[in-house]
Design a protein around this motif. Structure first.
Motif, PDB file in Angstrom:
ATOM      1  N   TYR A 232       0.827  -1.208   0.000  1.00  0.00           N
ATOM      2  CA  TYR A 232       0.000   0.000   0.000  1.00  0.00           C
ATOM      3  C   TYR A 232       0.864   1.262   0.000  1.00  0.00           C
ATOM      4  O   TYR A 232       1.811   1.398   0.784  1.00  0.00           O
ATOM      5  CB  TYR A 232      -0.915   0.000   1.225  1.00  0.00           C
ATOM      6  N   GLU A 233       0.521   2.194  -0.885  1.00  0.00           N
ATOM      7  CA  GLU A 233       1.171   3.492  -0.932  1.00  0.00           C
ATOM      8  C   GLU A 233       0.197   4.527  -1.468  1.00  0.00           C
ATOM      9  O   GLU A 233      -0.637   4.218  -2.335  1.00  0.00           O
ATOM     10  CB  GLU A 233       2.410   3.445  -1.827  1.00  0.00           C
ATOM     11  N   LEU A 234       0.264   5.737  -0.927  1.00  0.00           N
ATOM     12  CA  LEU A 234      -0.573   6.839  -1.402  1.00  0.00           C
ATOM     13  C   LEU A 234       0.110   7.516  -2.575  1.00  0.00           C
ATOM     14  O   LEU A 234       1.298   7.835  -2.507  1.00  0.00           O
ATOM     15  CB  LEU A 234      -0.815   7.854  -0.289  1.00  0.00           C
ATOM     16  N   ARG A 235      -0.669   7.774  -3.636  1.00  0.00           N
ATOM     17  CA  ARG A 235      -0.087   8.380  -4.825  1.00  0.00           C
ATOM     18  C   ARG A 235      -0.799   9.657  -5.259  1.00  0.00           C
ATOM     19  O   ARG A 235      -0.378  10.298  -6.208  1.00  0.00           O
ATOM     20  CB  ARG A 235      -0.132   7.389  -5.996  1.00  0.00           C
TER      21      ARG A 235
ATOM     22  N   SER B 235      -1.777  13.805  -0.842  1.00  0.00           N
ATOM     23  CA  SER B 235      -1.118  13.011   0.189  1.00  0.00           C
ATOM     24  C   SER B 235       0.388  13.265   0.263  1.00  0.00           C
ATOM     25  O   SER B 235       1.053  12.758   1.157  1.00  0.00           O
ATOM     26  CB  SER B 235      -1.346  11.517  -0.062  1.00  0.00           C
TER      27      SER B 235
ATOM     28  N   LEU C  62       8.533  10.615  -1.490  1.00  0.00           N
ATOM     29  CA  LEU C  62       8.132   9.232  -1.280  1.00  0.00           C
ATOM     30  C   LEU C  62       9.390   8.388  -1.284  1.00  0.00           C
ATOM     31  O   LEU C  62      10.331   8.669  -2.025  1.00  0.00           O
ATOM     32  CB  LEU C  62       7.196   8.754  -2.392  1.00  0.00           C
TER      33      LEU C  62
ATOM     34  N   ALA D 203       2.372  -2.721   5.587  1.00  0.00           N
ATOM     35  CA  ALA D 203       1.847  -2.101   4.365  1.00  0.00           C
ATOM     36  C   ALA D 203       0.949  -3.052   3.572  1.00  0.00           C
ATOM     37  O   ALA D 203       0.676  -2.815   2.399  1.00  0.00           O
ATOM     38  CB  ALA D 203       3.004  -1.614   3.486  1.00  0.00           C
TER      39      ALA D 203
ATOM     40  N   CYS E 278      -0.280   0.877   6.849  1.00  0.00           N
ATOM     41  CA  CYS E 278       0.668   1.991   6.723  1.00  0.00           C
ATOM     42  C   CYS E 278       1.191   2.031   5.295  1.00  0.00           C
ATOM     43  O   CYS E 278       1.179   1.024   4.578  1.00  0.00           O
ATOM     44  CB  CYS E 278       1.849   1.810   7.684  1.00  0.00           C
ATOM     45  N   THR E 279       1.641   3.182   4.875  1.00  0.00           N
ATOM     46  CA  THR E 279       2.182   3.307   3.526  1.00  0.00           C
ATOM     47  C   THR E 279       3.603   2.749   3.468  1.00  0.00           C
ATOM     48  O   THR E 279       4.269   2.601   4.493  1.00  0.00           O
ATOM     49  CB  THR E 279       2.208   4.776   3.080  1.00  0.00           C
TER      50      THR E 279
ATOM     51  N   THR F 110       6.097   4.334   2.346  1.00  0.00           N
ATOM     52  CA  THR F 110       6.981   5.404   2.818  1.00  0.00           C
ATOM     53  C   THR F 110       7.103   5.379   4.336  1.00  0.00           C
ATOM     54  O   THR F 110       8.199   5.526   4.888  1.00  0.00           O
ATOM     55  CB  THR F 110       6.463   6.771   2.347  1.00  0.00           C
TER      56      THR F 110
ATOM     57  N   ASN G 256      -4.711   4.997  -5.930  1.00  0.00           N
ATOM     58  CA  ASN G 256      -3.714   4.711  -4.895  1.00  0.00           C
ATOM     59  C   ASN G 256      -3.050   3.380  -5.206  1.00  0.00           C
ATOM     60  O   ASN G 256      -3.438   2.341  -4.723  1.00  0.00           O
ATOM     61  CB  ASN G 256      -4.362   4.664  -3.513  1.00  0.00           C
TER      62      ASN G 256
END
Length: 601
Positions: free
Chosen positions: A268-271, A275, A281, A295, A309-310, A312, A567
């Protein structure tokens, strides 16, 4: 919105918009240098003379005065974490420094009162400490305020100065290293005045006069710092870095039974652009795979705090984890530093302190390494770095970790020399009734001063450059925290050595027992630290070779170009480069122009 506007918008989430071209750069740091120069006049003077204040005014014995001094200094540098945490999370770094500066002034005021009035000081006694009752309350409150104020200031100021340079700009990124060199020089010059002028006032005139001068210097330092407000590039406080770390650990434990995906882009990562609060990042790295479980976002599950959690966030914890062995390897050096501010000063009281017709206060002997550093720092900046850069290709001449390693070696040599000087001092005094010159101490002081020049600045730059953006104040506080633990470790060593040597020796007397240094064996304690320092350096070599530099942070433009409408998972094209302490494996030969071209491509 164009790409440049999007980059600027992402940037403003981390820093307040620059109102004019005068903000940031070296001109903004001049106010910081002035503040550190003035504040350290009193701060460093007290570091080296407090052991005598505790011994002769507050009536502690030899061991008690040394332990109280190192505990006080350990607390000062431990509390830098408080200043770093607050300036990362709740307040700007400038306001944090001003707040804790005011607390430091309150501490000076109380210690001035106690040192001025004899009825607030304890009477001599046969115990290790003679401070009791209301006198002890006033004594410890004043020390607590001084420790909290001094620690909070030092936890926020280094990052405030380094923030004046854009780490995405290759030229300004190189200037960060220069900033830390000049930052140390400002501390050194202030300390030089402190350990001569202020220490003389304290030990030869009156202690309250010396403390009053320290208070005035700190006050004017805060005035200078506040005056530069319109020139500072100010970072906006963000979410608590400690809370982010805790989230990763908690979620990773929750998901310990789940298997992390083999493909990094499934994490999982926010793009989305909103964000990108932190301005960078961090791509996935395979090290510490257990943390990747934080993640993992199961299909059909909505992301939420404490559930996922992301990448990053996870990588930030990995970076701090990789830093820990380096941090721990520098603690012993600061235990050695504690000897220069306690045991060596006490040695000086039993030596010939005359320089012509002038009597040199023993607590002023640290002026020798400070003078060395004041001369060597400009030479290092203008001569050593350009010459070494031609051979290594590194923009700073040598890497952060190489610089720290040089300091660790010199610290071990310094302790060995200190033991030899103590043998000579006792031999001349006990066999020939001759006091050798105080300046024999200058040999190991000078060697250690050079060691400190390499290690302290190397650590500051290492922690600032390697730390995530939202943790830079907290991370630079690790340099001071290393000092803190070193001082506490010194207190532990004193107690441990005292207990062990008392039981093992035929005389049933410890190496540092009682008030008579001539009857003790301080030289053995120095050599004990020298041997430990050699072993510690071997340990450091292992971890420095193991450490992986944060080499692939995605900047604003790259983030925005890679950001998609959804995302998505994190990119899987990261490469972790292992940098050896002994041999350079990264390509540092690129010029700033080539680096700028590479970044733009």
């Amino acid at each position: 919105m164009g790409l440049d506007e999007e980059v600027a918008a992402a940037n403003e989430l981390a820093y307040q918009p620059m109102k004019n071209s005068r903000q940031g750069g070296f001109k903004a740091t001049y106010f910081i240098f002035a503040m550190m120069f003035l504040d350290n006049i009193g701060f460093v003077a007290n570091m080296v003379s407090m052991v005598l204040y505790f011994m002769f005014v507050m009536n502690f014995d030899l061991s008690g005065s040394s332990t109280t001094t190192t505990n006080y200094l350990g607390t000062v540098f431990l509390l830098t974490l408080v200043g770093g945490f607050i300036s990362d999370t709740y307040m700007s770094r400038l306001n944090t420094a001003l707040l804790f500066g005011a607390i430091e002034l309150a501490g000076y005021l109380l210690v001035i009162i106690q040192s001025h009035y004899k009825n607030l000081q304890p009477a001599p006694c046969a115990e290790s400490t003679c401070v009791h009752g209301s006198k002890a309350l006033l004594f410890y409150i004043s020390l607590c305020l001084l420790a909290l104020g001094g620690g909070g200031v030092r936890g926020s100021i280094p990052a405030l100065g380094a923030d004046q340079f854009d780490h995405r700009n290759p030229k300004e990124k190189k200037d960060i290293a220069s900033f830390f060199n000049w930052f140390l020089l400002s501390i050194t010059i202030g300390a030089t005045i402190g350990v001569t002028f202020v220490v003389y006032l304290s030990t030869e005139v009156r202690w309250d006069v010396g403390f009053a001068v320290s208070l005035c210097c700190s006050f004017f330092g805060l005035v200078f710092l506040a005056t530069g407000k319109r020139f500072y590039r100010v970072r906006v406080p963000g979410e608590s870095p400690l809370l982010s770390i805790l989230q990763v650990l908690v979620v990773a434990v929750k998901n310990w039974r789940k298997e992390a995906p083999k493909a990094a882009d499934e994490l999982y990562e926010l793009r989305d652009r909103k964000s990108m609060r932190r301005g960078e990042l961090i791509p996935h790295t395979p090290q510490f795979g257990f943390l990747d479980k934080a993640a993992i976002l199961p299909k059909g599950t909505d992301p939420a705090k404490w559930k996922v959690c992301t990448v990053t966030q996870v990588e930030e914890v990995k970076i701090l984890t990789r830093m820990m062995p380096i941090f721990l390897s520098t603690i012993l050096m600061n235990t050695c530093l504690a000897q220069l501010q306690t045991l060596s000063v006490q040695q000086g009281t039993l030596m010939n302190t005359k320089l012509g017709h002038f009597r040199v206060p023993p607590a002023s002997i640290p002026v020798i390494p400070l003078v060395f550093m004041s001369i060597l720092i400009p030479i290092y900046e203008f001569a050593f770095i350009p010459v070494i850069r031609r051979f290594t290709g590194h923009p700073n001449g040598i890497t952060h970790l190489q610089r720290v390693g040089v300091g660790l070696v010199l610290a071990a040599i310094s302790m060995g020399i200190a033991g030899l000087v103590e043998v000579k001092r006792k031999h001349e005094l006990l066999r020939h009734d001759h006091r050798i010159s105080l300046f024999w101490l200058s040999i190991h002081y000078a060697v250690f001063g050079i060691a400190d020049m390499f290690t302290f600045v190397g650590l500051l730059e290492f922690f600032y450059s390697e730390a995530p953006l939202g943790m830079r104040s907290l991370s630079t506080s690790f340099s001071w925290l290393s000092l803190s633990i070193g001082y506490y470790l010194n207190s532990a060593f004193l107690g441990l050595i005292e207990t062990v040597t008392k039981r093992m020796g035929k005389s049933k007397k410890g190496w540092l027992q009682g008030r008579d240094l001539n009857a003790n064996h301080a030289e053995r304690f120095y050599w004990f630290l020298a041997i430990l320092s050699v072993l510690n350096f071997v340990n450091y070599l292992f971890w420095a070779n193991w450490y992986k530099y944060k080499d692939n942070v995605l900047g604003d433009e790259e983030m925005l170009l890679r950001a998609g409408p959804n995302n998505n998972g994190a990119t899987n094209d990261s490469i972790s480069t292992s940098v050896s302490f002994v041999s350079r494996t990264q390509d540092f030969s690129a010029t700033p122009e080539k680096e700028a071209e590479r970044t733009s491509n």
